[in-house]
Scaffold this motif. Structure first.
Motif, PDB file in Angstrom:
ATOM      1  N   ASP A 164      37.629  43.159  14.631  1.00  0.00           N
ATOM      2  CA  ASP A 164      37.463  42.395  15.866  1.00  0.00           C
ATOM      3  C   ASP A 164      36.147  42.676  16.587  1.00  0.00           C
ATOM      4  O   ASP A 164      36.128  42.927  17.798  1.00  0.00           O
ATOM      5  CB  ASP A 164      38.643  42.659  16.815  1.00  0.00           C
ATOM      6  CG  ASP A 164      39.984  42.342  16.168  1.00  0.00           C
ATOM      7  OD1 ASP A 164      40.093  41.273  15.552  1.00  0.00           O
ATOM      8  OD2 ASP A 164      40.910  43.171  16.269  1.00  0.00           O
ATOM      9  N   ARG A 177      37.165  47.168  17.534  1.00  0.00           N
ATOM     10  CA  ARG A 177      38.312  48.049  17.396  1.00  0.00           C
ATOM     11  C   ARG A 177      38.024  49.021  16.264  1.00  0.00           C
ATOM     12  O   ARG A 177      37.506  48.636  15.214  1.00  0.00           O
ATOM     13  CB  ARG A 177      39.585  47.266  17.111  1.00  0.00           C
ATOM     14  CG  ARG A 177      40.037  46.394  18.274  1.00  0.00           C
ATOM     15  CD  ARG A 177      41.309  45.619  17.954  1.00  0.00           C
ATOM     16  NE  ARG A 177      42.418  46.522  17.694  1.00  0.00           N
ATOM     17  CZ  ARG A 177      43.157  46.519  16.594  1.00  0.00           C
ATOM     18  NH1 ARG A 177      42.894  45.669  15.599  1.00  0.00           N
ATOM     19  NH2 ARG A 177      44.160  47.357  16.455  1.00  0.00           N
ATOM     20  N   LEU A 192      38.864  50.748  21.471  1.00  0.00           N
ATOM     21  CA  LEU A 192      37.598  50.029  21.515  1.00  0.00           C
ATOM     22  C   LEU A 192      36.446  51.021  21.520  1.00  0.00           C
ATOM     23  O   LEU A 192      36.468  52.024  22.240  1.00  0.00           O
ATOM     24  CB  LEU A 192      37.509  49.143  22.762  1.00  0.00           C
ATOM     25  CG  LEU A 192      38.550  48.033  22.914  1.00  0.00           C
ATOM     26  CD1 LEU A 192      38.181  47.131  24.085  1.00  0.00           C
ATOM     27  CD2 LEU A 192      38.699  47.221  21.633  1.00  0.00           C
ATOM     28  N   TYR A 220      48.965  46.656  19.567  1.00  0.00           N
ATOM     29  CA  TYR A 220      47.601  46.810  20.085  1.00  0.00           C
ATOM     30  C   TYR A 220      47.591  47.840  21.206  1.00  0.00           C
ATOM     31  O   TYR A 220      48.107  47.604  22.291  1.00  0.00           O
ATOM     32  CB  TYR A 220      47.081  45.494  20.654  1.00  0.00           C
ATOM     33  CG  TYR A 220      46.629  44.470  19.663  1.00  0.00           C
ATOM     34  CD1 TYR A 220      45.717  44.780  18.654  1.00  0.00           C
ATOM     35  CD2 TYR A 220      47.093  43.163  19.753  1.00  0.00           C
ATOM     36  CE1 TYR A 220      45.303  43.812  17.756  1.00  0.00           C
ATOM     37  CE2 TYR A 220      46.676  42.195  18.852  1.00  0.00           C
ATOM     38  CZ  TYR A 220      45.783  42.528  17.857  1.00  0.00           C
ATOM     39  OH  TYR A 220      45.370  41.570  16.972  1.00  0.00           O
ATOM     40  N   PRO A 225      38.524  42.678  21.635  1.00  0.00           N
ATOM     41  CA  PRO A 225      37.705  42.644  22.855  1.00  0.00           C
ATOM     42  C   PRO A 225      36.917  41.356  23.003  1.00  0.00           C
ATOM     43  O   PRO A 225      36.490  40.754  22.026  1.00  0.00           O
ATOM     44  CB  PRO A 225      36.756  43.832  22.656  1.00  0.00           C
ATOM     45  CG  PRO A 225      36.577  43.909  21.165  1.00  0.00           C
ATOM     46  CD  PRO A 225      37.904  43.500  20.571  1.00  0.00           C
ATOM     47  N   LYS A 226      36.730  40.936  24.254  1.00  0.00           N
ATOM     48  CA  LYS A 226      35.931  39.758  24.596  1.00  0.00           C
ATOM     49  C   LYS A 226      34.955  40.134  25.708  1.00  0.00           C
ATOM     50  O   LYS A 226      35.357  40.605  26.765  1.00  0.00           O
ATOM     51  CB  LYS A 226      36.818  38.607  25.086  1.00  0.00           C
ATOM     52  CG  LYS A 226      37.915  38.224  24.124  1.00  0.00           C
ATOM     53  CD  LYS A 226      37.363  37.550  22.888  1.00  0.00           C
ATOM     54  CE  LYS A 226      38.497  37.130  21.955  1.00  0.00           C
ATOM     55  NZ  LYS A 226      38.011  36.420  20.779  1.00  0.00           N
ATOM     56  N   TYR A 236      40.333  42.828  27.144  1.00  0.00           N
ATOM     57  CA  TYR A 236      41.080  43.124  25.923  1.00  0.00           C
ATOM     58  C   TYR A 236      42.576  43.160  26.211  1.00  0.00           C
ATOM     59  O   TYR A 236      43.000  43.222  27.367  1.00  0.00           O
ATOM     60  CB  TYR A 236      40.626  44.458  25.313  1.00  0.00           C
ATOM     61  CG  TYR A 236      40.904  45.674  26.176  1.00  0.00           C
ATOM     62  CD1 TYR A 236      41.997  46.497  25.925  1.00  0.00           C
ATOM     63  CD2 TYR A 236      40.062  46.015  27.231  1.00  0.00           C
ATOM     64  CE1 TYR A 236      42.256  47.622  26.703  1.00  0.00           C
ATOM     65  CE2 TYR A 236      40.304  47.130  28.023  1.00  0.00           C
ATOM     66  CZ  TYR A 236      41.397  47.925  27.754  1.00  0.00           C
ATOM     67  OH  TYR A 236      41.660  49.027  28.539  1.00  0.00           O
ATOM     68  N   SER A 238      46.348  44.987  25.703  1.00  0.00           N
ATOM     69  CA  SER A 238      46.902  46.314  25.468  1.00  0.00           C
ATOM     70  C   SER A 238      48.388  46.324  25.804  1.00  0.00           C
ATOM     71  O   SER A 238      48.820  45.671  26.753  1.00  0.00           O
ATOM     72  CB  SER A 238      46.175  47.355  26.325  1.00  0.00           C
ATOM     73  OG  SER A 238      46.645  48.664  26.047  1.00  0.00           O
ATOM     74  N   TRP A 270      46.603  36.705  23.126  1.00  0.00           N
ATOM     75  CA  TRP A 270      45.160  36.619  22.887  1.00  0.00           C
ATOM     76  C   TRP A 270      44.467  35.701  23.888  1.00  0.00           C
ATOM     77  O   TRP A 270      45.057  34.741  24.392  1.00  0.00           O
ATOM     78  CB  TRP A 270      44.908  36.116  21.472  1.00  0.00           C
ATOM     79  CG  TRP A 270      45.257  37.096  20.406  1.00  0.00           C
ATOM     80  CD1 TRP A 270      44.761  38.363  20.256  1.00  0.00           C
ATOM     81  CD2 TRP A 270      46.163  36.903  19.310  1.00  0.00           C
ATOM     82  NE1 TRP A 270      45.301  38.965  19.146  1.00  0.00           N
ATOM     83  CE2 TRP A 270      46.175  38.092  18.537  1.00  0.00           C
ATOM     84  CE3 TRP A 270      46.966  35.832  18.907  1.00  0.00           C
ATOM     85  CZ2 TRP A 270      46.942  38.247  17.395  1.00  0.00           C
ATOM     86  CZ3 TRP A 270      47.745  35.979  17.764  1.00  0.00           C
ATOM     87  CH2 TRP A 270      47.731  37.176  17.028  1.00  0.00           C
TER      88      TRP A 270
END
Length: 324
Positions: A164, A177, A192, A220, A225-226, A236, A238, A270
């Protein structure tokens, strides 16, 4: 007649004002989007399809229309990138692209990919992916030239796992990740990590709370991550206190915070940002009933709108730019 014209004008003005509350109208010409998302279309045959819809949830359309797994992870402007097993065997993935109408389908590269999000820099020419070579070199980072399909290792540490990946908006850093001991998957959490775009300076960014014992090894702890396009944070997913939530953290590190206010009781799935940073699209789920839907948030006003409500799993939405 004069009063009738004034009444009609007032009604039209009220409608425009109401619409602007959600879509934040302004005099400037803004980027227009559609939303692409994934649908678990046929559970008996493990068939996943890519759909698109308008920003108001209308015009839903299946654009992949292929048996097997087609799963969209990323878009660049008006181009949709997706992993597919359409030309190989079940769940053996390669990278493809198409437009928002499902036309111009093209296989991008012969590098076999992991089931992982990916991202680009250099005007979409250079894509970073999690890929594999043979049976031993797995979950490693590669760079793919999206025009020629050639690829090269970005970083290879076969004892570790990488997935990712996402470039920073300026292309100078990568967040991903990472688990340092690949085979220790039941005991070591994937967190991350960040490093420079030259592959140096790797450091851990997130640290799952040791006091939270609700998360099984397979969930997760720090999801895909974005990087927000205009604000200095990384978002992200979690699993905290028994539910999936969206969080955000500064690239410098520090305390993470909840990304959105959610009082529905649903879990947060997501997510993705629009290229101008003004919109957030994400899934909200009742996993106990096996149901996930796509939502849209105006990032400025924080107003949320539900866009889907049909198939059981409609998730992982991403914005597609509409050419003007």
């Amino acid at each position: 007649m004069k009063h009738q014209i004034q009444s009609t004008f007032s009604a039209a003005l009220l409608l425009l004002t109401t619409s602007c509350l959600f879509f934040a109208c302004s005099g400037k010409k803004e980027t227009q989007y559609k939303i692409a998302y994934n649908v678990y279309y046929d559970t008996l045959n493990d068939d996943y399809e890519v759909f698109v819809m308008n920003m108001d949830g209308t015009g839903k359309k299946n654009i992949s229309n292929s048996p097997g797994v087609d799963w969209m992870y990323y878009t660049y402007k008006d181009k949709i990138y997706f992993v597919s097993d359409r030309d190989t065997t079940h769940r053996m993935y390669f990278l493809y692209s198409m437009d928002a109408d499902g036309n111009n389908v093209k296989k991008i590269s012969n590098l076999r990919l992991e089931d992982s999000w990916h991202n680009t820099r250099n005007e979409g020419r250079e894509m970073i992916v999690s890929g594999r070579v043979g049976g031993e070199i797995r979950q490693q980072l590669f760079l793919i030239d999206t025009e020629t399909g050639t690829y090269e290792p970005f970083v290879q540490d076969t004892a570790s796992s990488f997935s990712d990946p996402a470039f920073s908006p300026d292309g100078k850093q990568v967040v991903f990740r990472h688990r340092q001991q690949k085979r220790n998957y039941k005991n070591e959490k994937s967190e991350l990590w960040l490093m420079s775009a030259d592959g140096t300076g790797k450091r851990q960014l997130t640290f799952f709370p040791e006091s939270d014992t609700s998360a099984e090894w397979f969930v997760y702890h720090a999801g895909p991550p974005k990087w927000h396009p205009t604000e200095n944070f990384i978002s992200y997913q979690s699993f905290r206190d028994g539910k999936y939530r969206l969080f955000a953290i500064k690239p410098e590190g520090g305390e993470a915070w909840r990304l959105i206010e959610n009082t529905t009781g649903l879990e947060e799935d997501w997510h993705s940002w629009s290229s101008d940073g003004k919109w957030l699209t994400f899934g909200m789920a009742d996993y106990s009933k096996g149901h996930v839907d796509v939502y849209l948030m105006n990032w400025k006003t924080k107003e949320i709108k539900q866009l889907t409500d049909s198939w059981q799993y409609e998730q992982a939405p991403v914005f597609v730019e509409v050419l003007q």
